[in-house]
Write a protein that holds these residues in place. Structure first.
Motif, PDB file in Angstrom:
ATOM      1  N   GLN A 107      54.088 -28.220  80.850  1.00  0.00           N
ATOM      2  CA  GLN A 107      54.738 -28.179  82.145  1.00  0.00           C
ATOM      3  C   GLN A 107      54.765 -26.775  82.756  1.00  0.00           C
ATOM      4  N   ASN A 215      48.011 -33.756  76.779  1.00  0.00           N
ATOM      5  CA  ASN A 215      48.761 -32.578  77.192  1.00  0.00           C
ATOM      6  C   ASN A 215      48.429 -31.371  76.326  1.00  0.00           C
ATOM      7  N   ASN A 247      48.011 -27.240  82.381  1.00  0.00           N
ATOM      8  CA  ASN A 247      47.738 -28.593  81.903  1.00  0.00           C
ATOM      9  C   ASN A 247      46.721 -29.350  82.745  1.00  0.00           C
TER      10      ASN A 247
END
Length: 343
Positions: A107, A215, A247
């Protein structure tokens, strides 16, 4: 004295990985890089092989890439034979062991510590910085205070073997960069130097993982340059220099003389080149080329980059030959690869 291949073999034998699925010596990579299957994990140097195994134990069960890279980075941090990462790292010129680390998730969250003393696992403190504070980087006494508040035990990190190496170094007290030297006067290349008996190590471990969900996360940890000036911080805890993950694109990490990586924001550059369509191999090569273009005398030191894109394609490039990296995926779990270089 062991040469590089001897050290690689010794490391693999010591980790118990020579055999069915582990390479006993580094194998070269082609110009297009290497394609891995998802999930996968990659890391710098021969001690990346056992580190990858710890990460793979999580990834193979569907675990998160972030958990995998933290677990993997902790392996060399706790290895008392490793004098370039973690608790047995060689000290600065004044005899203080200080550690640097960074971690980054899918993230874009990141955390780091620098010049951290008395804590054996800086990678886990870096994760705590990321998850439990509004900050990215804590340093020195403040990082130590935070670590202790989080329950990390305070320890004496200067081991008897590291102390003996430091005492031996003080007789001449020289800084002299030697790329990929196993024993010498300079600590931030392939060997932490001045080791009694000639038993060298490498330097930073940088690790990147792509999990089953697609991820990416990365980790980077080191004790930095042996015999450094107190307070010196290299690229490892600098997000964008020693480590960077996007990502949507991929991740990159670095090894070698951190000052040159910082000057070129190297790992961020590699990821941005991949964003522009370069393969990981070409992106790493271009990042090294830019260092050499700006500073031609850098050909006498070592810097290497390792990268993986969102599709699991891996690439690496270094200034000097001798840089190795470890790969692990479900198709062929353990192998050690000789990265390409300009010299």
């Amino acid at each position: 004295m062991l040469n590089r291949r001897g050290l690689i073999g010794a490391s693999l034998i010591g980790s118990g990985l020579v055999g069915a699925r582990a390479a006993s010596a580094a194998e070269p990579t082609g110009g297009a890089g290497i394609q891995l299957t998802r999930p996968c994990v990659i890391s710098t140097w021969d001690f990346g092989v056992p580190a990858n195994q710890a990460a793979w134990a999580i990834l193979s069960k569907g675990g998160r890439a972030l958990d995998a890279v933290e677990a993997g980075a902790r392996v060399p941090e706790q290895d008392l034979k490793n004098h370039s990462v973690g608790r047995a790292g060689y000290p600065d010129r004044d005899g203080h062991v200080s550690l640097d680390a960074s971690i980054m998730d899918e993230q874009g969250n990141c955390g780091a510590v620098a010049a951290l003393e008395h804590i054996a696992h800086p990678i886990s403190v870096a994760r705590a910085v990321m998850e439990k504070t509004p900050h990215v980087l804590l340093v020195g006494a403040g990082a130590l205070q935070f670590a202790q508040e989080q329950g990390f035990p305070r320890e004496e990190l200067l081991t008897p073997e590291s102390r003996a190496a430091w005492e031996a170094w003080k007789k001449d007290a020289k800084y002299a960069p030697k790329a990929n030297s196993e024993v010498g006067d300079y600590g931030k290349t392939s060997g932490q130097l001045g080791t009694p008996g000639g038993a060298g190590n490498h330097d930073t471990i940088g690790m990147l993982a792509l999990d089953a969900q697609g991820n990416l996360s990365g980790a980077c940890t080191t004790s930095g340059m042996a015999w450094k000036l107190r307070g010196r911080v290299g690229d490892s805890p600098i997000v964008g220099a020693g480590l960077y993950v996007d990502n949507d694109v991929g991740g990159a990490t670095s090894t070698g003389v951190g000052e040159e990586v910082i000057r070129n924001v190297g790992s961020f550059l590699v990821v941005e080149l991949m964003r522009q369509g370069r393969s990981p191999q070409d992106a790493c090569k271009e990042a090294v080329a830019r260092i050499l273009k700006k500073k031609p005398q850098a050909k006498d030191i070592q810097v290497g980059f390792l990268a993986v894109n969102k599709q699991g394609q891996v690439g690496a490039w270094a200034i000097q030959k001798g840089f190795t990296y470890a790969l692990c995926d479900g198709a062929r779990q353990d192998r050690l690869v000789a990265g390409q270089s300009f010299y």
